[in-house]
Design an enzyme around this catalytic site. Structure first.
Site, PDB file in Angstrom:
ATOM      1  N   ASP A   1       0.875  -1.176   0.000  1.00 36.62           N
ATOM      2  CA  ASP A   1       0.000   0.000   0.000  1.00 36.62           C
ATOM      3  C   ASP A   1       0.913   1.227   0.000  1.00 36.62           C
ATOM      4  OD1 ASP A   1      -2.205   1.666   0.192  1.00 36.62           O
ATOM      5  OD2 ASP A   1      -2.173   1.649   2.376  1.00 36.62           O
TER       6      ASP A   1
ATOM      7  N   GLU B   1      -2.143  -1.415  -4.318  1.00 37.02           N
ATOM      8  CA  GLU B   1      -3.437  -0.744  -4.371  1.00 37.02           C
ATOM      9  C   GLU B   1      -3.417   0.358  -5.416  1.00 37.02           C
ATOM     10  OE1 GLU B   1      -6.213  -0.425  -0.945  1.00 37.02           O
ATOM     11  OE2 GLU B   1      -5.817   1.698  -1.151  1.00 37.02           O
TER      12      GLU B   1
ATOM     13  N   ASP C   1      -1.309   1.195   7.561  1.00 39.17           N
ATOM     14  CA  ASP C   1      -0.841   0.897   6.195  1.00 39.17           C
ATOM     15  C   ASP C   1      -0.390  -0.550   6.047  1.00 39.17           C
ATOM     16  OD1 ASP C   1      -0.826   3.704   4.864  1.00 39.17           O
ATOM     17  OD2 ASP C   1       0.150   4.008   6.787  1.00 39.17           O
TER      18      ASP C   1
END
Lengths: 179, 179
Positions: free
Chosen positions: A7, A67, A140
């Site tokens: 991420d 992502e 995260d």
């Protein structure tokens, strides 16, 4: 099969490794790379790249997933995010790892059964799937693990029962969703 | 001192190498990496990175400069641009080249004396400075060379006479600005 989920962000980049065998996922490792606000942008990108290269050479993942944000932020944020994404992707591409991209909605849907799940719901599902309820994942890091789980799950949505979604999780774990 | 200037984009990334000795600049090489629209984004980033790594290992530049866009485009464009920028920057950072960033206005101002110069003005100045009036640079190649020249010129604006700007260029080259 070991999957590395990332991420990316220019202030914090989470990563998570899961080992998926059949219907079982195990947590291999995870962390969040924190990038100083004071630092100039290029050294932050270099740090993202270097840490992920070390993770890749240490754990030798088979697949890589990242992502892919929805487009809603301001242009300056998106430029920075694109840079952080590319630094992470280059680490994978330079080690012959194919790059898969998922939207936040896909990730949430895959992990909780609900594309509009809250961060809390996503985190609880990750802890449950990875049998890591005693672990306090950073935000995260949790997102990165969700991306890895989403990728591992991509061919298996039809025939798997393990991701039965938030509703059944709540039913099974009433004490963990009392907030 | 050899300077590599890069104008990154996810469809076309220009690069230009100049050799700066004292007040003299020579063109070392330049080109535009064209990236297929059909290709997925990660292979395009990998291509930008790989070509620039080859340029860096071939020409061993001392410095690296890149265009830093103003924030005005839509978020999706900025994400793609950020990715292309980072792929280019990673090539430099992985070869210990410091990354300098300039806004389009700084580049135009440095090369033509006018921060609002047209693309045509920039191109004419580049051809003039690099004694390359017989060369038809592609648009992104010209921009990359302008960035390299801007970087080479960064400490020298005060005491140099060679960049006297568009006005004096027009005066000296009336036949080349007739459009």
């Amino acid at each position: 099969m070991i999957i590395l989920g990332v991420d990316p962000g220019s202030r914090a980049t989470g990563y998570g490794l899961i080992d998926r065998e059949g219907d079982e996922e195990k947590l291999v490792g995870s962390n969040t790379i924190r990038l100083g606000d004071a630092d100039d942008h290029p050294p932050r990108l270099k740090r993202i790249y270097d840490v992920l290269v070390e993770v890749i050479t240490t754990h030798d993942p088979d697949e890589f997933a990242i992502e892919m944000p929805v487009y809603g932020q301001n242009p300056q944020s998106m430029l920075k995010l694109g840079r952080a994404q590319a630094a992470a992707m280059m680490a994978a591409l330079n080690h012959d790892l194919p790059v898969a991209q998922y939207t936040p909605k896909e990730v949430k849907k895959s992990v909780t059964g609900n594309g509009n799940a809250s961060k809390k719901q996503v985190r609880f599902m990750i802890e449950s799937i990875l049998s890591a309820s005693d672990t306090e994942f950073a935000h995260d890091t949790a997102d990165a693990l969700a991306i890895a789980l989403c990728h591992g799950n991509r061919d298996a949505h039809e025939d798997r029962q393990s991701y039965t979604g938030w509703a059944s999780f709540v039913e099974a774990n009433p004490d963990r969703v009392s907030e």
